[in-house]
Design a protein around this motif. Sequence first.
Motif, PDB file in Angstrom:
ATOM      1  N   UNK A 190       0.840  -1.208   0.000  1.00  0.00           N
ATOM      2  CA  UNK A 190       0.000   0.000   0.000  1.00  0.00           C
ATOM      3  C   UNK A 190       0.873   1.256   0.000  1.00  0.00           C
ATOM      4  N   UNK A 191       1.930   1.212   0.815  1.00  0.00           N
ATOM      5  CA  UNK A 191       2.867   2.343   0.924  1.00  0.00           C
ATOM      6  C   UNK A 191       3.591   2.576  -0.403  1.00  0.00           C
ATOM      7  N   UNK A 192       4.086   1.503  -1.008  1.00  0.00           N
ATOM      8  CA  UNK A 192       4.815   1.637  -2.275  1.00  0.00           C
ATOM      9  C   UNK A 192       3.853   2.069  -3.398  1.00  0.00           C
ATOM     10  N   UNK A 193       2.638   1.569  -3.396  1.00  0.00           N
ATOM     11  CA  UNK A 193       1.653   1.976  -4.416  1.00  0.00           C
ATOM     12  C   UNK A 193       1.388   3.476  -4.328  1.00  0.00           C
ATOM     13  N   UNK A 194       1.328   3.994  -3.115  1.00  0.00           N
ATOM     14  CA  UNK A 194       1.019   5.414  -2.909  1.00  0.00           C
ATOM     15  C   UNK A 194       2.215   6.314  -3.195  1.00  0.00           C
TER      16      UNK A 194
END
Length: 144
Positions: A27-31
């Motif tokens: 989720x962090x890398x996607x954002x």
Amino acid sequence: MDDKKKALIDGLNEDLANEYAAIITYNHYAATVSGLAGQVLKPFFQGEVNDEIGHAQFLAEKIVYLGGTPTVEPKPVKHTTDVREMLQNTLQAEIDTIKRYTQRVEQAEAAGEIGLKIELEDLIADETKHKIEIERMLRDPLFK
Ligand SMILES: [Fe+2]
Ligand SMILES: [Fe+2]
């Protein structure tokens, strides 16, 4: 509760803490992923979040079914802005996860939980697909 079942529950809780970390990581890398490579990676990372949520739901339910208490503590997550490092971090996490589930399959069998053993093998198949996709991306000139 016998020792084999206790070891299985402890192991599943370690898996759950790692699945929670995987959800946060993807989720962090996607954002945060940016640039041209980000246009490819963002949808990939978003898709992974959903798979890992499914795994965490499955594990939490099984731990309760076995008489344990599911953890609420994720393992630490590594922040980076470098796209190649994002892929390398997630690849290593998938490799470690496959190793853990392989050990868990043996523990489930030892505890006489054959249905769970087969479901854990399905998780190994999911994580192997993730691993292969990341390996393919790491070989692409876009991520060199
Ligand atoms: Fe997973
Ligand atoms: Fe995964």
